[in-house]
Motif scaffolding. Structure first.
Motif, PDB file in Angstrom:
ATOM      1  N   GLN A  30      27.801  16.056  10.052  1.00  0.00           N
ATOM      2  CA  GLN A  30      27.942  17.146  11.009  1.00  0.00           C
ATOM      3  C   GLN A  30      28.678  18.325  10.364  1.00  0.00           C
ATOM      4  N   SER A  31      29.696  18.035   9.606  1.00  0.00           N
ATOM      5  CA  SER A  31      30.447  19.078   8.901  1.00  0.00           C
ATOM      6  C   SER A  31      29.558  19.795   7.899  1.00  0.00           C
ATOM      7  N   ARG A  32      28.762  19.042   7.161  1.00  0.00           N
ATOM      8  CA  ARG A  32      27.834  19.625   6.192  1.00  0.00           C
ATOM      9  C   ARG A  32      26.826  20.533   6.887  1.00  0.00           C
ATOM     10  N   ASP A  33      26.289  20.078   8.021  1.00  0.00           N
ATOM     11  CA  ASP A  33      25.310  20.874   8.755  1.00  0.00           C
ATOM     12  C   ASP A  33      25.922  22.178   9.269  1.00  0.00           C
ATOM     13  N   MET A  34      27.163  22.089   9.757  1.00  0.00           N
ATOM     14  CA  MET A  34      27.839  23.291  10.248  1.00  0.00           C
ATOM     15  C   MET A  34      28.098  24.271   9.104  1.00  0.00           C
ATOM     16  N   GLN A  36      26.366  24.535   6.392  1.00  0.00           N
ATOM     17  CA  GLN A  36      25.068  25.082   6.002  1.00  0.00           C
ATOM     18  C   GLN A  36      24.647  26.198   6.958  1.00  0.00           C
ATOM     19  N   GLN A  37      24.846  25.992   8.260  1.00  0.00           N
ATOM     20  CA  GLN A  37      24.501  27.020   9.239  1.00  0.00           C
ATOM     21  C   GLN A  37      25.351  28.271   9.032  1.00  0.00           C
ATOM     22  N   ASN A  38      26.646  28.071   8.777  1.00  0.00           N
ATOM     23  CA  ASN A  38      27.528  29.216   8.555  1.00  0.00           C
ATOM     24  C   ASN A  38      27.122  29.984   7.298  1.00  0.00           C
ATOM     25  N   MET A  40      24.125  30.165   6.012  1.00  0.00           N
ATOM     26  CA  MET A  40      22.878  30.879   6.304  1.00  0.00           C
ATOM     27  C   MET A  40      23.157  32.142   7.118  1.00  0.00           C
ATOM     28  N   GLN A  41      24.044  32.042   8.105  1.00  0.00           N
ATOM     29  CA  GLN A  41      24.389  33.209   8.907  1.00  0.00           C
ATOM     30  C   GLN A  41      25.033  34.285   8.034  1.00  0.00           C
ATOM     31  N   GLU A  44      22.353  35.909   5.896  1.00  0.00           N
ATOM     32  CA  GLU A  44      21.518  36.793   6.712  1.00  0.00           C
ATOM     33  C   GLU A  44      22.250  38.094   7.022  1.00  0.00           C
TER      34      GLU A  44
END
Length: 70
Positions: A30-34, A36-38, A40-41, A44
């Protein structure tokens, strides 16, 4: 009887360790996914800012300014 009790205790302990490991893995994923999302944001937003400030073709601005602050 003591052998059976020690086997049951060992089995219970191993089961608890397995549950803890699975929970830790889930938290890490879950930490890795968060993260990764941060990331990417952030990428962008940097891309959007770069296009907005330099126009559609950033290569036109390459070398146009020099940062002289140290």
């Amino acid at each position: 009887m003591s052998d059976i009790a020690s086997m049951v205790a060992s089995s219970t302990q191993m089961s608890q360790q397995n549950v803890q490991e699975q929970a830790q893995i889930a938290v890490m994923k879950q930490s890795r996914d968060m993260a990764q999302q941060n990331a990417m944001q952030l990428l962008e937003s940097v891309t959007e800012t770069a296009v907005a400030t330099t126009g559609a073709n950033p290569s036109e601005q390459v070398g146009a300014t020099i940062d002289v602050r140290a």
